[in-house]
Design an enzyme around this catalytic site. Structure first.
Site, mmCIF file in Angstrom:
data_model
loop_
_atom_site.group_PDB
_atom_site.id
_atom_site.type_symbol
_atom_site.label_atom_id
_atom_site.label_comp_id
_atom_site.label_asym_id
_atom_site.label_seq_id
_atom_site.Cartn_x
_atom_site.Cartn_y
_atom_site.Cartn_z
ATOM 1 N N LYS A 49 -7.832 -2.861 2.535
ATOM 2 C CA LYS A 49 -6.327 -2.337 2.779
ATOM 3 C C LYS A 49 -5.871 -3.061 4.023
ATOM 4 C CE LYS A 49 -8.515 1.937 3.937
ATOM 5 N NZ LYS A 49 -8.474 3.602 3.405
ATOM 6 N N LYS A 74 0.848 -1.373 -0.094
ATOM 7 C CA LYS A 74 -0.093 0.106 -0.039
ATOM 8 C C LYS A 74 0.901 1.158 -0.087
ATOM 9 C CE LYS A 74 -3.920 2.206 2.103
ATOM 10 N NZ LYS A 74 -3.192 3.433 1.456
#
Lengths: 332, 532
Positions: B401, B233
């Site tokens: 995420k 990420k």
């Protein structure tokens, strides 16, 4: 005792008149409590003896235990207490609300409690009492707080109710249970004679008001009808009921809140009401200035609200103004 | 304007989604095309370039209010909204009945004839015009016009809600309306007509709505590891490269065109075949890999990009999705298919590179990789289902995420200032400090993280325990400890403490801790990354 000594001072127990040995709206139990009005932040239990107005007796007793000792005075009636003479004068805040006038050796102090200058069919209108020192509230002492005419607000409330009725929605109107709710019920008689459903906390006080001869819309307990019957109805409840399971019984509804705080959009949005109605039992900014001017007081003591702003404003105008530390504020 | 003001009132006086949509549909049905276009523009939160800053408006308000200037400021601080304060102090409602007879100007005309022409006028002339509006307009319109001058409207409708209303009105799909509302469109009658007739010609350089991931903790619940692509990420700027015709446009997630900020990305993208749209992350990239976000910020902040800064802070576009290929919308295809094609088309590239897949066969080994995230300068992991389509907005299920836990520390409440909007009349903007020897130095400002109940309680306490007032800011007794979370920490010569925290927010009110138990500055300094 020095003649320049303050007639009223803020003490640990409340506003104290030493020369008369009594307190005004004390927040701790005392011997003698002179009560300006029956809201929770001004009337607390536990004192040995209460003095309030005739008009305020019913609501005052309702909020005290059955054995409480309550003495009453008519508006304008004067009596000696210790070294001072006191009399009670209409404050226009709620039924029976009073300003306390205290006189000693020709010096006059007035403790206003909470007050407003707008017309209110449920109580006697505010009376200007000339004095040297005026003890005032400052709940809405910022120039943004100016009240629209009560009649216009009442019209808005009625129109909102009718629009909801057309849409098949219930209208849940939140208003402080003592004073504001009854004022709305009285104002609405201009437009209708339809009954209004009321929360238990509102109902008790409505009954007391009726006994004192205040005319209001007919009321029904908000527990009697079936869910479907609430569509199109107006229901009045104290703000504490908002978001509780109690309001679920009314089905689809629009919510409104009557308060001076509704003048500010952010305040209304934060509280999550659909509608805010600007209806206050306190003095707005112009009324605060006007009232203090009309009393001709050259000294002003402020008890609660935006005291700092009002103090500084007066000081700049050459009026001696100070803030007192009190435990008032909360309703509205 | 009166019709739009009435719409505003309808939207502002209900919490019901249904009633809001009905009110919009009703307005759009009867509005002229150009007014409708402007209404959409402001309802979705867009704003025209500010011609007059809030500081000037405040100065004019102080002159117009016929009150002591400090009282105007105090009132503004309490109300927390400049336009509303102006309307409350300058256009009192009592006179509105009389004012309502003023000539009617439509919403579009307000912009074209009055607001937009303000730009470039001498400030004395701007003042003359604006102040006359304040005095002429009824309360509600005074508030609205001033609001439009100062920024976006914030009337409790989201873009999603406007999208629903327009989809209902025209009988279009929501996805189609969504696409039309994204990007840099201009409010005009043409825009409205094209939207109504579903003509995509006006959408030439439009990006697609970004797909957003939802947070996840329990990754085992996702099923077999093999069904998921794992990527880092990245901590940069999310962007979309739209390569169509002869044009190449770089869009930020905030839907602003940032093409001229990143010439090397545009140069590289121009080599890609037309009819391609890429989703990815813009990152500052040095010899040893990704650089901290603070480096990238230096490039965003510059008015002009010197050749020196281009050399010192090179950037890369790390691509992770292919939304359009050979002019065709590829979003409904599977991630597997999109990624295979993405990889092929990027193979000759050096500035635009593929976001690598993380090669960890089990959830456990992936968790071990995640633990290395901080040292790699990334925020954690992204998990994307190989079979998923490219969704719209925060649709759950396809993208997750899995962030690393934030840094935390205990700070002492030092200062408070009144909030804005919904938080008007409350002290909600807090400053926290940590111990540097015997004194508390401020290290973080935070506005979020407390419940409404806690905010009310703290507000009451602040008012009763103020030490000093500096304008609207109050310093308070050092009594309350809060646990704060933040995402990153950097050295900063501009701050008294010498450090700057990224995205600090309140995690919890530690009423069990005394101020002496709060963290020290040395503790925070130990979290600083080692210089690379």
């Amino acid at each position: 005792m020095n003649e320049f000594e303050d007639l009223v001072t803020a003490t640990r127990r409340g506003l104290f008149c030493k020369a008369g040995d009594f307190y005004i709206d004390p927040w701790l139990p005392v011997e003698t409590a002179v009560i300006t009005h029956a809201h929770g932040d001004h009337l607390r239990g536990g004192s040995a003896r209460y003095i309030c107005t005739d008009a305020g007796e019913a609501v005052t007793r309702q909020r005290l235990t059955a054995d409480a000792r309550v003495e009453t005075m008519a508006y304008g009636e004067s009596r000696s207490v210790g070294d001072v003479r006191i009399s009670l004068h209409p404050a226009g805040h709620i039924l029976g609300s009073a300003q306390v006038r205290i006189e000693r050796d020709g010096v006059v102090w007035v403790v206003s409690g909470d007050y407003k200058r707008d017309a209110d069919p449920t109580c006697a209108p505010f009376e200007v009492v000339p004095c040297e020192t005026f003890i005032s509230e400052a709940t809405f002492a910022l120039p943004a707080y100016r009240w629209p005419e009560t009649q216009l607000v009442a019209r808005e409330i009625f129109d909102w109710w009718q629009a909801n009725k057309r849409a098949g929605l219930a209208s849940i109107l939140y208003a402080y249970a003592l004073g504001k709710a009854q004022r709305v019920l009285a104002e609405l008689t201009r437009f209708t004679s339809e009954p209004v459903y009321v929360h238990g906390a509102v109902a008790t006080i409505v009954n007391a008001y009726r006994q004192c001869g205040v005319e209001m819309l007919p009321t029904l307990p908000a527990t009697v009808a079936a869910k479907a019957d609430y569509a199109g109805a107006l229901i009045m409840a104290p703000p504490s009921a908002a978001g509780s399971s109690w309001v679920r019984r009314f089905g689809e509804a629009s919510s409104g809140f009557c308060s001076g705080w509704m003048r500010v959009r952010g305040d209304r949005r934060r509280r999550g009401y659909d509608r805010g109605f600007v209806l206050s039992d306190h003095a707005d900014w112009p009324s605060l200035l006007r009232t203090i001017r009309e009393t001709c007081a050259h000294r002003v003591l402020l008890t609660h609200g935006y005291t700092d702003a009002l103090c500084r404003f007066f000081q700049e105008q050459g009026v001696a103004a100070t803030a007192l530390r009190t435990e008032y504020g909360g309703e509205e | 304007m009166r019709e739009f003001a009435a719409l505003f009132e309808s939207l502002d006086t209900t919490n019901s989604t249904r009633l809001k949509i009905d009110a919009m549909v009703e307005y759009f049905r009867t509005a002229k095309a150009v007014d409708a276009a402007w209404a959409v523009y402001v309802l979705v939160g867009r704003r025209v370039k500010q011609s007059v800053g809030p500081a000037l408006l405040r100065a004019w308000l102080r002159e117009e209010a016929q009150l002591p200037p400090w009282l105007v400021e105090e009132t503004y601080a309490s109300i927390g909204d400049l336009a509303e304060t102006i309307a409350l102090l300058v256009a009192p409602e009592g006179a509105s009945a009389m004012r309502a007879t003023a000539p009617q100007i439509s919403l579009a005309d307000w912009f074209h004839q009055r607001i937009l022409p303000l730009t470039g006028l001498p400030s004395e002339e701007q003042r003359r015009r604006i102040v006359s509006w304040w005095h002429e307009l009824p309360y509600r319109e005074c508030f609205l016009v001033t609001k439009l001058l100062t920024g976006s409207l914030r009337v409790g409708v989201s873009r999603a809600l406007v999208t629903r209303a327009l989809a209902e009105l025209f009988g279009h799909s929501r996805a189609l309306v969504e696409r039309a509302l994204i990007g840099a469109w201009q409010p005009s009658a043409d825009f409205w007509i094209a939207l109504a007739q579903n003509e995509s010609s006006t959408l030439a350089s439009h990006p697609y709505p970004f797909y957003l991931a939802s947070p996840i903790e329990a990754v085992e619940s996702l099923g077999a590891r093999g069904e998921w692509l794992a990527e880092w990420k990245w901590d940069g700027i999310r962007g979309q490269i739209v390569r169509r015709g002869a044009e190449c446009t770089l869009w930020s997630r905030g839907e602003e065109i940032i093409t001229d900020r990143f010439p090397e990305i545009i140069a590289a993208a121009s080599a890609i075949e037309s009819g391609t749209v890429l989703d990815g992350e813009i990152l500052a990239w040095g010899e040893n890999g990704v650089l901290p976000f603070a480096e990238l910020q230096k490039r965003i902040g510059r008015r002009t990009l010197s050749s020196r800064i281009l050399k010192d802070i090179p950037v890369r576009f790390v691509a992770y999705d292919l939304l359009e290929w050979q002019g065709e919308d590829w979003r409904p295809r599977s991630l597997q298919e999109r990624r295979t094609q993405l990889q092929k088309l990027l193979s000759p590239q050096t500035v635009i590179v593929l976001s690598p897949a993380i090669d960890a066969p089990s959830w456990d080994s992936l968790a071990a990789e995640r633990d290395t995230a901080r040292s790699r300068g990334v925020e954690g992991l992204m998990l994307k289902n190989w079979q998923s389509v490219y969704g719209t907005g925060r649709q759950r299920g396809g993208w997750w995420k899995w962030k690393i836990d934030p840094f935390v520390f205990d700070g002492v409440l030092l200062y408070a200032a009144p909030g804005h909007g919904r938080r008007s009349n409350l002290y909600t903007d807090y400053t926290f400090g940590v111990w540097a020897g015997e004194i508390l130095v401020p290290v973080a400002k935070a506005y979020s993280g407390l419940t409404d109940e806690e905010i009310r309680r703290l507000d009451k306490w602040i008012r009763a325990h103020t030490r000093e007032k500096f304008g609207m800011v109050r310093s308070v007794e050092s009594a309350h400890v809060f646990e704060l979370a933040f995402e990153g920490i950097a050295r900063s010569p501009r701050h008294k403490s010498g450090i700057a925290l990224r995205f600090p927010r309140i995690k919890q009110w530690r009423s069990d801790k005394r101020p002496q138990e709060a963290d020290t500055l040395a503790n925070l300094q130990s979290m600083l990354p080692t210089q690379r």
